[in-house]
Design a protein around this motif. Sequence first.
Motif, mmCIF file in Angstrom:
data_model
loop_
_atom_site.group_PDB
_atom_site.id
_atom_site.type_symbol
_atom_site.label_atom_id
_atom_site.label_comp_id
_atom_site.label_asym_id
_atom_site.label_seq_id
_atom_site.Cartn_x
_atom_site.Cartn_y
_atom_site.Cartn_z
ATOM 1 N N ARG A 463 0.816 -1.207 0.000
ATOM 2 C CA ARG A 463 0.000 0.000 0.000
ATOM 3 C C ARG A 463 0.853 1.261 0.000
ATOM 4 O O ARG A 463 0.357 2.338 -0.247
ATOM 5 N N ASP A 464 2.138 1.104 0.300
ATOM 6 C CA ASP A 464 3.024 2.259 0.287
ATOM 7 C C ASP A 464 4.012 2.062 -0.846
ATOM 8 O O ASP A 464 4.821 1.142 -0.825
ATOM 9 N N ILE A 465 3.936 2.892 -1.891
ATOM 10 C CA ILE A 465 4.785 2.712 -3.069
ATOM 11 C C ILE A 465 5.912 3.730 -3.109
ATOM 12 O O ILE A 465 6.439 4.041 -4.154
ATOM 13 N N GLY A 466 6.287 4.256 -1.980
ATOM 14 C CA GLY A 466 7.406 5.181 -1.952
ATOM 15 C C GLY A 466 7.151 6.323 -1.006
ATOM 16 O O GLY A 466 6.225 6.315 -0.205
ATOM 17 N N GLU A 467 7.989 7.324 -1.129
ATOM 18 C CA GLU A 467 7.882 8.468 -0.242
ATOM 19 C C GLU A 467 6.772 9.421 -0.664
ATOM 20 O O GLU A 467 6.362 10.283 0.096
ATOM 21 N N VAL A 468 6.280 9.307 -1.913
ATOM 22 C CA VAL A 468 5.256 10.212 -2.415
ATOM 23 C C VAL A 468 3.949 9.460 -2.520
ATOM 24 O O VAL A 468 3.886 8.350 -3.049
ATOM 25 N N SER A 469 2.909 10.056 -2.008
ATOM 26 C CA SER A 469 1.593 9.429 -2.071
ATOM 27 C C SER A 469 0.888 9.918 -3.337
ATOM 28 O O SER A 469 0.578 11.095 -3.490
ATOM 29 N N VAL A 470 0.684 9.029 -4.289
ATOM 30 C CA VAL A 470 -0.018 9.351 -5.541
ATOM 31 C C VAL A 470 -1.122 8.343 -5.724
ATOM 32 O O VAL A 470 -1.230 7.356 -4.997
ATOM 33 N N THR A 471 -1.953 8.583 -6.690
ATOM 34 C CA THR A 471 -3.051 7.649 -6.933
ATOM 35 C C THR A 471 -2.523 6.329 -7.447
ATOM 36 O O THR A 471 -1.392 6.214 -7.861
ATOM 37 N N HIS A 472 -3.403 5.325 -7.432
ATOM 38 C CA HIS A 472 -2.961 3.964 -7.660
ATOM 39 C C HIS A 472 -2.532 3.701 -9.097
ATOM 40 O O HIS A 472 -1.811 2.754 -9.352
ATOM 41 N N VAL A 473 -2.967 4.500 -10.047
ATOM 42 C CA VAL A 473 -2.663 4.270 -11.452
ATOM 43 C C VAL A 473 -1.939 5.480 -12.008
ATOM 44 O O VAL A 473 -2.314 6.625 -11.740
ATOM 45 N N ARG A 474 -0.893 5.209 -12.808
ATOM 46 C CA ARG A 474 -0.145 6.288 -13.454
ATOM 47 C C ARG A 474 -0.019 5.971 -14.941
ATOM 48 O O ARG A 474 0.245 4.821 -15.306
ATOM 49 N N ASP A 475 -0.144 6.992 -15.771
ATOM 50 C CA ASP A 475 0.092 6.878 -17.207
ATOM 51 C C ASP A 475 1.326 7.696 -17.544
ATOM 52 O O ASP A 475 1.328 8.939 -17.430
ATOM 53 N N TYR A 476 2.417 6.990 -17.915
ATOM 54 C CA TYR A 476 3.706 7.639 -18.176
ATOM 55 C C TYR A 476 3.864 7.972 -19.656
ATOM 56 O O TYR A 476 3.448 7.220 -20.545
ATOM 57 N N TYR A 477 4.528 9.120 -19.929
ATOM 58 C CA TYR A 477 4.860 9.544 -21.283
ATOM 59 C C TYR A 477 6.327 9.979 -21.322
ATOM 60 O O TYR A 477 6.830 10.609 -20.382
ATOM 61 N N ARG A 478 6.970 9.670 -22.429
ATOM 62 C CA ARG A 478 8.308 10.189 -22.708
ATOM 63 C C ARG A 478 8.129 11.336 -23.696
ATOM 64 O O ARG A 478 7.687 11.123 -24.844
ATOM 65 N N VAL A 479 8.500 12.523 -23.261
ATOM 66 C CA VAL A 479 8.260 13.708 -24.082
ATOM 67 C C VAL A 479 9.563 14.457 -24.297
ATOM 68 O O VAL A 479 10.514 14.344 -23.508
ATOM 69 N N GLU A 480 9.606 15.236 -25.409
ATOM 70 C CA GLU A 480 10.769 16.047 -25.756
ATOM 71 C C GLU A 480 10.293 17.457 -26.035
ATOM 72 O O GLU A 480 9.316 17.669 -26.762
ATOM 73 N N ASP A 481 10.983 18.453 -25.438
ATOM 74 C CA ASP A 481 10.547 19.834 -25.616
ATOM 75 C C ASP A 481 11.248 20.485 -26.811
ATOM 76 O O ASP A 481 11.990 19.823 -27.551
ATOM 77 N N GLN A 482 11.026 21.793 -26.964
ATOM 78 C CA GLN A 482 11.537 22.510 -28.119
ATOM 79 C C GLN A 482 13.057 22.598 -28.137
ATOM 80 O O GLN A 482 13.666 22.818 -29.195
ATOM 81 N N ASP A 483 13.702 22.423 -27.006
ATOM 82 C CA ASP A 483 15.163 22.477 -26.930
ATOM 83 C C ASP A 483 15.819 21.109 -27.017
ATOM 84 O O ASP A 483 17.042 21.005 -26.879
ATOM 85 N N GLY A 484 15.017 20.061 -27.173
ATOM 86 C CA GLY A 484 15.572 18.709 -27.250
ATOM 87 C C GLY A 484 15.703 18.012 -25.910
ATOM 88 O O GLY A 484 16.184 16.872 -25.858
#
Length: 510
Positions: A463-484
Amino acid sequence: MSRILCAWSPIWAIAAWRRRNPTAAPPEAVPFALLATARGVRKLAAVNEAGLKLGLRPDQKATDARALVPDLATADAEPEADAAALTALVDWCVRFSPAVAPDAPDGLFLDISGASHLWGGERGMVADFRARLAANGLPFRCAVADTPGAAWALAHYAVDGTIAPPGGQRELIAPLPPAALRLEPEAAAQIERLGLKRLGQVMDLPRGPFARRFGQPALDRLDQALGRTKEALTFRRPPTPWFARLAFFEPISAPEDMARVAHDVTAKLCARLEAEGQGGRRFELCFHRLDGKALPVGVGLSLPGRDPARIAKLFVPKLDVIDPGFGIEVVTVEAHEVEPVGGRQVTLDARQQPSAEDGLAPLVDRLANRLGEDRVWRAVPAESHVPELAAARARPLAPAPDARPWDPETPRPVRLFRRPEPLEGVIALTPDDPPNQFRWRGRTHRVRRAEGPERVGEEWWRRDIGEVSVTHVRDYYRVEDQDGARFWVFRAGLYAPGQAAQWWLHGLFG
Protein backbone atom coordinates in the motif's frame (compact mmCIF):
# COMPACT_ATOMS: atom_id res chain seq x y z
CA MET A 1 31.68 -1.86 39.69
CA SER A 2 32.12 -5.25 38.03
CA ARG A 3 30.10 -8.24 39.14
CA ILE A 4 31.36 -11.78 38.63
CA LEU A 5 29.26 -14.93 38.52
CA CYS A 6 31.20 -18.10 39.32
CA ALA A 7 29.69 -21.47 38.40
CA TRP A 8 31.29 -24.68 39.65
CA SER A 9 30.30 -28.32 39.33
CA PRO A 10 31.97 -30.79 41.69
CA ILE A 11 30.90 -33.60 39.35
CA TRP A 12 31.41 -31.82 36.02
CA ALA A 13 33.60 -34.57 34.60
CA ILE A 14 30.96 -37.18 35.50
CA ALA A 15 28.20 -35.16 33.83
CA ALA A 16 30.32 -34.61 30.72
CA TRP A 17 31.22 -38.30 30.57
CA ARG A 18 27.57 -39.31 30.81
CA ARG A 19 26.63 -37.01 27.95
CA ARG A 20 29.27 -38.69 25.80
CA ASN A 21 28.29 -42.20 26.95
CA PRO A 22 24.54 -42.11 27.63
CA THR A 23 24.06 -45.88 27.42
CA ALA A 24 27.03 -46.74 29.67
CA ALA A 25 26.13 -44.32 32.46
CA PRO A 26 25.38 -46.15 35.74
CA PRO A 27 22.33 -45.27 37.87
CA GLU A 28 22.62 -42.39 40.32
CA ALA A 29 22.45 -44.71 43.33
CA VAL A 30 25.60 -46.59 42.29
CA PRO A 31 28.93 -45.04 43.39
CA PHE A 32 30.84 -44.15 40.26
CA ALA A 33 34.22 -42.55 39.58
CA LEU A 34 36.47 -41.66 36.69
CA LEU A 35 40.07 -42.85 36.90
CA ALA A 36 43.22 -41.11 35.68
CA THR A 37 46.90 -42.01 35.90
CA ALA A 38 49.20 -39.53 37.62
CA ARG A 39 52.90 -40.40 38.03
CA GLY A 40 52.16 -44.04 37.51
CA VAL A 41 49.43 -44.13 40.16
CA ARG A 42 45.75 -44.65 39.38
CA LYS A 43 43.65 -42.02 41.15
CA LEU A 44 40.07 -40.85 41.18
CA ALA A 45 39.62 -37.92 38.79
CA ALA A 46 35.92 -37.35 39.55
CA VAL A 47 33.29 -38.91 41.83
CA ASN A 48 29.50 -38.82 41.58
CA GLU A 49 27.13 -37.85 44.41
CA ALA A 50 26.69 -41.42 45.60
CA GLY A 51 30.45 -41.87 45.88
CA LEU A 52 30.92 -38.58 47.69
CA LYS A 53 28.36 -39.64 50.32
CA LEU A 54 30.41 -42.79 50.95
CA GLY A 55 33.60 -40.84 51.65
CA LEU A 56 35.23 -40.95 48.24
CA ARG A 57 36.95 -37.83 46.93
CA PRO A 58 38.86 -36.74 43.84
CA ASP A 59 42.63 -37.33 43.84
CA GLN A 60 42.17 -40.41 46.06
CA LYS A 61 44.12 -43.55 45.16
CA ALA A 62 42.01 -46.10 43.31
CA THR A 63 43.16 -48.92 45.59
CA ASP A 64 42.08 -46.99 48.69
CA ALA A 65 38.76 -46.15 47.08
CA ARG A 66 38.04 -49.81 46.23
CA ALA A 67 38.96 -50.83 49.75
CA LEU A 68 36.43 -48.31 51.05
CA VAL A 69 33.73 -49.02 48.44
CA PRO A 70 34.19 -52.50 46.93
CA ASP A 71 31.29 -52.11 44.47
CA LEU A 72 32.67 -48.87 43.00
CA ALA A 73 31.99 -48.57 39.25
CA THR A 74 34.77 -46.89 37.28
CA ALA A 75 35.66 -45.70 33.81
CA ASP A 76 38.67 -44.00 32.31
CA ALA A 77 38.68 -40.20 32.43
CA GLU A 78 38.96 -38.22 29.19
CA PRO A 79 40.59 -34.87 30.11
CA GLU A 80 40.77 -33.62 26.55
CA ALA A 81 37.10 -34.37 25.92
CA ASP A 82 36.18 -32.71 29.23
CA ALA A 83 38.12 -29.59 28.25
CA ALA A 84 36.36 -29.50 24.88
CA ALA A 85 32.99 -29.86 26.61
CA LEU A 86 33.85 -27.03 29.00
CA THR A 87 34.84 -24.84 26.06
CA ALA A 88 31.52 -25.57 24.37
CA LEU A 89 29.73 -24.64 27.60
CA VAL A 90 31.67 -21.37 27.76
CA ASP A 91 30.55 -20.55 24.22
CA TRP A 92 26.95 -21.35 25.17
CA CYS A 93 27.15 -18.96 28.13
CA VAL A 94 27.43 -15.92 25.86
CA ARG A 95 23.62 -15.71 26.06
CA PHE A 96 24.19 -14.46 29.63
CA SER A 97 27.39 -12.44 29.18
CA PRO A 98 29.78 -11.64 26.33
CA ALA A 99 32.71 -12.08 28.74
CA VAL A 100 33.04 -15.72 29.86
CA ALA A 101 36.25 -17.30 31.13
CA PRO A 102 36.80 -21.03 31.74
CA ASP A 103 38.06 -22.12 35.14
CA ALA A 104 39.42 -25.54 34.29
CA PRO A 105 38.68 -28.27 34.92
CA ASP A 106 35.18 -27.83 36.34
CA GLY A 107 34.10 -24.17 36.50
CA LEU A 108 33.69 -20.88 34.71
CA PHE A 109 33.45 -17.14 35.39
CA LEU A 110 30.95 -14.73 33.85
CA ASP A 111 31.33 -10.96 34.00
CA ILE A 112 27.66 -9.97 34.35
CA SER A 113 28.24 -6.24 34.85
CA GLY A 114 25.39 -4.37 33.19
CA ALA A 115 23.64 -7.56 32.01
CA SER A 116 21.72 -8.87 35.04
CA HIS A 117 18.89 -6.35 34.62
CA LEU A 118 17.78 -8.28 31.54
CA TRP A 119 16.67 -11.08 33.90
CA GLY A 120 15.17 -8.78 36.51
CA GLY A 121 18.30 -8.76 38.67
CA GLU A 122 21.18 -11.01 39.63
CA ARG A 123 18.98 -13.48 41.49
CA GLY A 124 16.72 -13.96 38.47
CA MET A 125 19.74 -14.34 36.23
CA VAL A 126 21.29 -17.02 38.46
CA ALA A 127 17.96 -18.88 38.64
CA ASP A 128 17.60 -18.92 34.85
CA PHE A 129 21.23 -19.92 34.43
CA ARG A 130 20.88 -22.81 36.86
CA ALA A 131 17.56 -23.98 35.38
CA ARG A 132 18.96 -24.17 31.87
CA LEU A 133 22.01 -26.09 33.04
CA ALA A 134 19.90 -28.49 35.09
CA ALA A 135 17.65 -29.14 32.08
CA ASN A 136 20.75 -30.41 30.28
CA GLY A 137 21.82 -32.63 33.18
CA LEU A 138 24.57 -30.29 34.39
CA PRO A 139 24.35 -29.54 38.13
CA PHE A 140 26.30 -26.41 39.08
CA ARG A 141 26.88 -24.38 42.22
CA CYS A 142 26.76 -20.61 41.63
CA ALA A 143 27.76 -17.44 43.46
CA VAL A 144 28.01 -13.74 42.60
CA ALA A 145 30.52 -11.26 44.03
CA ASP A 146 32.59 -8.21 43.11
CA THR A 147 35.77 -10.20 42.48
CA PRO A 148 36.52 -13.55 40.84
CA GLY A 149 38.30 -14.74 43.99
CA ALA A 150 35.32 -14.02 46.26
CA ALA A 151 32.85 -15.54 43.76
CA TRP A 152 35.00 -18.68 43.54
CA ALA A 153 35.21 -18.99 47.33
CA LEU A 154 31.44 -18.57 47.79
CA ALA A 155 30.60 -21.01 44.99
CA HIS A 156 32.86 -23.71 46.43
CA TYR A 157 32.44 -23.30 50.19
CA ALA A 158 29.39 -21.13 50.97
CA VAL A 159 25.69 -21.79 50.58
CA ASP A 160 24.81 -22.50 46.96
CA GLY A 161 23.40 -19.44 45.20
CA THR A 162 25.02 -16.87 47.51
CA ILE A 163 24.96 -13.35 46.07
CA ALA A 164 27.30 -10.95 47.83
CA PRO A 165 26.05 -7.35 47.94
CA PRO A 166 28.34 -4.80 46.28
CA GLY A 167 31.33 -4.30 48.57
CA GLY A 168 30.12 -6.97 50.99
CA GLN A 169 32.21 -10.02 50.09
CA ARG A 170 34.55 -9.63 53.09
CA GLU A 171 31.88 -10.54 55.65
CA LEU A 172 30.65 -13.50 53.58
CA ILE A 173 34.03 -15.14 52.98
CA ALA A 174 35.32 -14.56 56.54
CA PRO A 175 33.78 -17.84 57.90
CA LEU A 176 35.17 -19.93 54.99
CA PRO A 177 38.26 -22.16 55.30
CA PRO A 178 41.67 -21.03 53.98
CA ALA A 179 41.30 -23.38 50.98
CA ALA A 180 38.67 -20.95 49.65
CA LEU A 181 41.53 -18.66 48.58
CA ARG A 182 42.47 -21.08 45.76
CA LEU A 183 45.77 -21.86 47.47
CA GLU A 184 47.96 -24.85 46.81
CA PRO A 185 46.82 -27.80 48.95
CA GLU A 186 50.10 -27.77 50.89
CA ALA A 187 49.80 -24.05 51.69
CA ALA A 188 46.16 -24.39 52.78
CA ALA A 189 47.00 -27.38 54.97
CA GLN A 190 49.91 -25.53 56.58
CA ILE A 191 47.67 -22.55 57.43
CA GLU A 192 45.09 -24.83 59.04
CA ARG A 193 47.76 -26.68 61.04
CA LEU A 194 48.59 -23.36 62.67
CA GLY A 195 45.02 -23.13 63.97
CA LEU A 196 43.76 -20.67 61.33
CA LYS A 197 40.49 -22.35 60.37
CA ARG A 198 38.68 -19.32 58.99
CA LEU A 199 39.60 -16.62 56.49
CA GLY A 200 38.58 -14.01 59.02
CA GLN A 201 41.54 -15.08 61.16
CA VAL A 202 43.83 -14.90 58.12
CA MET A 203 42.62 -11.39 57.28
CA ASP A 204 43.53 -10.18 60.77
CA LEU A 205 47.18 -11.28 60.45
CA PRO A 206 49.84 -8.64 59.67
CA ARG A 207 50.59 -8.64 55.97
CA GLY A 208 54.37 -8.78 56.27
CA PRO A 209 54.65 -11.86 58.51
CA PHE A 210 51.87 -13.58 56.55
CA ALA A 211 53.72 -13.12 53.24
CA ARG A 212 57.03 -14.27 54.73
CA ARG A 213 55.48 -17.37 56.25
CA PHE A 214 53.19 -18.52 53.46
CA GLY A 215 54.61 -16.76 50.41
CA GLN A 216 53.57 -13.83 48.23
CA PRO A 217 51.14 -15.96 46.13
CA ALA A 218 48.99 -16.58 49.22
CA LEU A 219 48.89 -12.85 50.01
CA ASP A 220 48.04 -12.07 46.37
CA ARG A 221 45.09 -14.49 46.47
CA LEU A 222 43.77 -12.81 49.62
CA ASP A 223 44.09 -9.34 48.06
CA GLN A 224 42.35 -10.52 44.88
CA ALA A 225 39.44 -11.95 46.82
CA LEU A 226 39.00 -8.73 48.80
CA GLY A 227 39.37 -6.50 45.71
CA ARG A 228 42.59 -4.87 46.86
CA THR A 229 44.32 -5.92 43.63
CA LYS A 230 42.86 -6.68 40.24
CA GLU A 231 42.68 -10.17 38.84
CA ALA A 232 42.78 -10.54 35.09
CA LEU A 233 40.48 -13.21 33.70
CA THR A 234 41.18 -14.72 30.30
CA PHE A 235 37.81 -14.45 28.64
CA ARG A 236 37.26 -16.78 25.75
CA ARG A 237 36.89 -15.08 22.42
CA PRO A 238 36.65 -17.42 19.43
CA PRO A 239 39.74 -16.35 17.51
CA THR A 240 39.66 -15.78 13.81
CA PRO A 241 41.97 -18.25 12.07
CA TRP A 242 43.13 -15.45 9.77
CA PHE A 243 45.35 -13.50 12.12
CA ALA A 244 48.95 -12.26 12.02
CA ARG A 245 51.04 -10.51 14.65
CA LEU A 246 54.34 -8.68 14.81
CA ALA A 247 56.08 -7.69 18.06
CA PHE A 248 58.95 -5.19 18.18
CA PHE A 249 62.13 -5.24 20.23
CA GLU A 250 61.86 -1.45 20.58
CA PRO A 251 58.57 0.51 20.43
CA ILE A 252 57.87 2.49 17.27
CA SER A 253 56.05 5.79 16.85
CA ALA A 254 57.16 7.42 13.58
CA PRO A 255 54.45 7.51 10.85
CA GLU A 256 56.77 5.95 8.27
CA ASP A 257 57.55 3.08 10.65
CA MET A 258 53.86 2.48 11.27
CA ALA A 259 53.18 2.42 7.53
CA ARG A 260 56.03 -0.03 7.00
CA VAL A 261 54.93 -2.46 9.70
CA ALA A 262 51.36 -2.24 8.38
CA HIS A 263 52.65 -3.60 5.09
CA ASP A 264 54.84 -6.22 6.79
CA VAL A 265 52.11 -7.71 8.98
CA THR A 266 49.62 -7.61 6.09
CA ALA A 267 52.12 -9.44 3.88
CA LYS A 268 52.50 -12.09 6.57
CA LEU A 269 48.75 -12.71 6.68
CA CYS A 270 48.30 -12.55 2.90
CA ALA A 271 50.97 -15.21 2.47
CA ARG A 272 48.79 -17.59 4.49
CA LEU A 273 45.71 -16.61 2.52
CA GLU A 274 47.48 -17.24 -0.77
CA ALA A 275 48.85 -20.58 0.39
CA GLU A 276 45.32 -21.76 1.17
CA GLY A 277 43.61 -20.18 -1.83
CA GLN A 278 41.59 -17.69 0.23
CA GLY A 279 40.88 -13.97 0.08
CA GLY A 280 39.34 -11.51 2.53
CA ARG A 281 36.83 -8.71 2.06
CA ARG A 282 37.59 -6.86 5.31
CA PHE A 283 40.88 -6.36 7.14
CA GLU A 284 41.38 -4.88 10.60
CA LEU A 285 44.78 -3.53 11.59
CA CYS A 286 45.35 -2.92 15.31
CA PHE A 287 48.23 -1.07 16.96
CA HIS A 288 48.89 -2.01 20.60
CA ARG A 289 50.51 0.75 22.66
CA LEU A 290 52.80 0.39 25.65
CA ASP A 291 49.98 1.45 27.97
CA GLY A 292 47.87 -1.53 26.82
CA LYS A 293 45.44 0.44 24.68
CA ALA A 294 44.52 -1.04 21.30
CA LEU A 295 43.96 1.30 18.34
CA PRO A 296 42.19 -0.46 15.43
CA VAL A 297 41.59 0.71 11.86
CA GLY A 298 39.71 -1.22 9.22
CA VAL A 299 39.44 -1.31 5.45
CA GLY A 300 37.17 -3.18 3.06
CA LEU A 301 37.56 -4.60 -0.43
CA SER A 302 34.96 -4.78 -3.15
CA LEU A 303 36.26 -8.21 -4.14
CA PRO A 304 38.01 -10.81 -1.95
CA GLY A 305 41.71 -10.09 -2.14
CA ARG A 306 45.10 -10.92 -0.71
CA ASP A 307 47.46 -8.41 -2.33
CA PRO A 308 49.46 -6.98 0.61
CA ALA A 309 50.61 -3.85 -1.27
CA ARG A 310 47.07 -2.96 -2.27
CA ILE A 311 45.64 -3.59 1.21
CA ALA A 312 48.44 -1.72 3.00
CA LYS A 313 47.92 1.23 0.65
CA LEU A 314 44.34 1.48 1.90
CA PHE A 315 45.55 1.52 5.51
CA VAL A 316 48.02 4.37 5.06
CA PRO A 317 45.49 7.28 4.87
CA LYS A 318 43.88 6.06 8.10
CA LEU A 319 47.10 6.00 10.12
CA ASP A 320 46.86 9.76 10.71
CA VAL A 321 44.25 9.14 13.42
CA ILE A 322 46.53 6.75 15.33
CA ASP A 323 48.15 8.29 18.39
CA PRO A 324 51.21 6.13 19.19
CA GLY A 325 51.60 7.65 22.65
CA PHE A 326 54.84 6.41 24.18
CA GLY A 327 55.21 3.83 21.41
CA ILE A 328 53.68 0.83 19.63
CA GLU A 329 54.98 -2.54 20.77
CA VAL A 330 52.73 -4.95 18.85
CA VAL A 331 50.75 -4.74 15.62
CA THR A 332 48.13 -7.29 14.56
CA VAL A 333 45.91 -7.76 11.53
CA GLU A 334 42.79 -9.90 11.06
CA ALA A 335 40.95 -10.89 7.89
CA HIS A 336 37.17 -11.21 7.89
CA GLU A 337 34.62 -12.47 5.38
CA VAL A 338 37.24 -14.87 4.04
CA GLU A 339 36.20 -16.96 1.05
CA PRO A 340 37.93 -19.04 -1.64
CA VAL A 341 39.62 -17.11 -4.41
CA GLY A 342 40.70 -18.83 -7.61
CA GLY A 343 43.99 -18.25 -9.33
CA ARG A 344 44.13 -15.60 -12.05
CA GLN A 345 46.05 -16.08 -15.28
CA VAL A 346 47.44 -12.99 -17.00
CA THR A 347 46.60 -13.12 -20.72
CA LEU A 348 48.45 -11.52 -23.62
CA ASP A 349 45.70 -8.93 -24.08
CA ALA A 350 45.60 -7.96 -20.38
CA ARG A 351 46.38 -4.35 -21.28
CA GLN A 352 43.33 -4.13 -23.49
CA GLN A 353 41.00 -6.01 -21.12
CA PRO A 354 42.34 -5.70 -17.57
CA SER A 355 40.73 -7.80 -14.87
CA ALA A 356 38.64 -6.24 -12.14
CA GLU A 357 41.52 -6.65 -9.69
CA ASP A 358 43.81 -4.58 -11.93
CA GLY A 359 41.24 -2.12 -13.24
CA LEU A 360 38.11 -0.96 -11.45
CA ALA A 361 38.45 -2.73 -8.08
CA PRO A 362 41.37 -0.63 -6.72
CA LEU A 363 39.52 2.58 -7.59
CA VAL A 364 36.31 1.34 -5.96
CA ASP A 365 38.23 0.32 -2.84
CA ARG A 366 39.88 3.73 -2.50
CA LEU A 367 36.57 5.53 -2.90
CA ALA A 368 34.70 3.22 -0.51
CA ASN A 369 37.31 3.48 2.24
CA ARG A 370 37.53 7.26 1.88
CA LEU A 371 33.83 8.08 1.46
CA GLY A 372 32.23 5.13 3.25
CA GLU A 373 30.98 1.78 2.01
CA ASP A 374 27.37 2.96 1.98
CA ARG A 375 28.20 5.75 -0.48
CA VAL A 376 29.72 3.63 -3.24
CA TRP A 377 27.21 1.29 -4.86
CA ARG A 378 25.59 0.39 -8.15
CA ALA A 379 21.97 -0.04 -9.12
CA VAL A 380 20.73 -3.52 -9.99
CA PRO A 381 17.30 -4.67 -11.17
CA ALA A 382 14.70 -5.55 -8.55
CA GLU A 383 11.46 -7.50 -9.07
CA SER A 384 8.96 -4.65 -9.28
CA HIS A 385 7.18 -2.76 -12.07
CA VAL A 386 6.82 0.37 -9.92
CA PRO A 387 9.68 2.63 -11.12
CA GLU A 388 11.00 3.71 -7.71
CA LEU A 389 11.03 0.08 -6.51
CA ALA A 390 12.57 -1.47 -9.63
CA ALA A 391 16.16 -0.80 -8.55
CA ALA A 392 18.18 -1.84 -5.54
CA ARG A 393 21.63 -1.03 -4.21
CA ALA A 394 24.40 -3.60 -4.53
CA ARG A 395 28.13 -3.71 -4.04
CA PRO A 396 29.88 -2.10 -6.98
CA LEU A 397 31.51 -5.31 -8.23
CA ALA A 398 29.11 -7.88 -6.78
CA PRO A 399 27.60 -10.44 -9.18
CA ALA A 400 24.30 -9.43 -10.73
CA PRO A 401 21.22 -10.72 -8.85
CA ASP A 402 18.81 -13.28 -10.25
CA ALA A 403 16.14 -10.65 -10.90
CA ARG A 404 15.03 -10.14 -14.48
CA PRO A 405 16.88 -7.32 -16.29
CA TRP A 406 15.15 -4.10 -17.14
CA ASP A 407 12.88 -4.33 -20.16
CA PRO A 408 14.51 -2.52 -23.14
CA GLU A 409 11.06 -1.86 -24.59
CA THR A 410 10.18 0.35 -21.61
CA PRO A 411 13.24 2.54 -21.08
CA ARG A 412 13.71 4.37 -17.83
CA PRO A 413 15.35 7.79 -17.35
CA VAL A 414 18.97 8.11 -16.37
CA ARG A 415 18.00 10.40 -13.52
CA LEU A 416 14.95 9.31 -11.51
CA PHE A 417 13.80 11.82 -8.92
CA ARG A 418 13.57 10.67 -5.33
CA ARG A 419 10.05 12.09 -5.27
CA PRO A 420 8.08 13.19 -8.35
CA GLU A 421 7.73 16.94 -8.79
CA PRO A 422 4.32 18.46 -9.68
CA LEU A 423 3.83 20.17 -13.04
CA GLU A 424 1.80 23.32 -13.62
CA GLY A 425 0.02 24.76 -16.62
CA VAL A 426 -0.35 21.40 -18.34
CA ILE A 427 -2.31 21.50 -21.60
CA ALA A 428 -3.51 18.27 -23.25
CA LEU A 429 -5.99 17.95 -26.13
CA THR A 430 -7.85 14.99 -24.60
CA PRO A 431 -7.56 13.25 -21.23
CA ASP A 432 -5.64 10.34 -22.76
CA ASP A 433 -3.26 12.47 -24.84
CA PRO A 434 0.25 13.47 -23.79
CA PRO A 435 0.74 17.08 -22.70
CA ASN A 436 1.37 19.73 -25.35
CA GLN A 437 2.77 22.17 -22.84
CA PHE A 438 3.78 22.21 -19.15
CA ARG A 439 5.58 24.47 -16.70
CA TRP A 440 8.28 23.11 -14.43
CA ARG A 441 10.39 25.11 -11.98
CA GLY A 442 9.06 28.37 -13.41
CA ARG A 443 9.87 27.58 -17.03
CA THR A 444 7.40 26.66 -19.78
CA HIS A 445 8.22 23.70 -22.00
CA ARG A 446 6.46 23.08 -25.34
CA VAL A 447 6.29 19.42 -26.28
CA ARG A 448 7.49 18.58 -29.81
CA ARG A 449 7.47 14.79 -29.58
CA ALA A 450 5.78 12.35 -27.21
CA GLU A 451 5.57 8.59 -26.74
CA GLY A 452 3.19 6.66 -24.56
CA PRO A 453 1.25 6.04 -22.49
CA GLU A 454 2.74 3.28 -20.34
CA ARG A 455 0.30 2.44 -17.59
CA VAL A 456 1.76 1.46 -14.19
CA GLY A 457 -0.49 0.35 -11.37
CA GLU A 458 0.19 0.05 -7.67
CA GLU A 459 1.35 -3.33 -6.40
CA TRP A 460 -1.70 -4.41 -4.44
CA TRP A 461 0.38 -6.17 -1.77
CA ARG A 462 2.16 -2.90 -1.04
CA ARG A 463 0.00 0.00 0.00
CA ASP A 464 3.02 2.26 0.29
CA ILE A 465 4.79 2.71 -3.07
CA GLY A 466 7.41 5.18 -1.95
CA GLU A 467 7.88 8.47 -0.24
CA VAL A 468 5.26 10.21 -2.41
CA SER A 469 1.59 9.43 -2.07
CA VAL A 470 -0.02 9.35 -5.54
CA THR A 471 -3.05 7.65 -6.93
CA HIS A 472 -2.96 3.96 -7.66
CA VAL A 473 -2.66 4.27 -11.45
CA ARG A 474 -0.15 6.29 -13.45
CA ASP A 475 0.09 6.88 -17.21
CA TYR A 476 3.71 7.64 -18.18
CA TYR A 477 4.86 9.54 -21.28
CA ARG A 478 8.31 10.19 -22.71
CA VAL A 479 8.26 13.71 -24.08
CA GLU A 480 10.77 16.05 -25.76
CA ASP A 481 10.55 19.83 -25.62
CA GLN A 482 11.54 22.51 -28.12
CA ASP A 483 15.16 22.48 -26.93
CA GLY A 484 15.57 18.71 -27.25
CA ALA A 485 15.35 18.02 -23.52
CA ARG A 486 13.58 14.76 -22.74
CA PHE A 487 11.34 14.22 -19.73
CA TRP A 488 9.45 11.36 -18.12
CA VAL A 489 6.05 12.63 -17.01
CA PHE A 490 2.92 10.87 -15.81
CA ARG A 491 -0.70 11.61 -15.17
CA ALA A 492 -1.86 10.34 -11.78
CA GLY A 493 -5.18 8.54 -11.53
CA LEU A 494 -7.90 7.74 -14.02
CA TYR A 495 -9.90 10.38 -15.83
CA ALA A 496 -12.87 11.67 -13.87
CA PRO A 497 -15.31 14.25 -15.29
CA GLY A 498 -15.07 17.61 -13.54
CA GLN A 499 -11.67 16.89 -11.96
CA ALA A 500 -8.47 18.39 -13.27
CA ALA A 501 -5.76 15.90 -14.15
CA GLN A 502 -2.69 15.84 -11.93
CA TRP A 503 0.63 15.74 -13.78
CA TRP A 504 4.03 14.94 -12.33
CA LEU A 505 7.65 14.86 -13.56
CA HIS A 506 9.45 11.70 -12.44
CA GLY A 507 12.77 11.77 -14.25
CA LEU A 508 15.04 13.14 -16.99
CA PHE A 509 16.51 11.31 -19.96
CA GLY A 510 20.07 12.18 -20.83
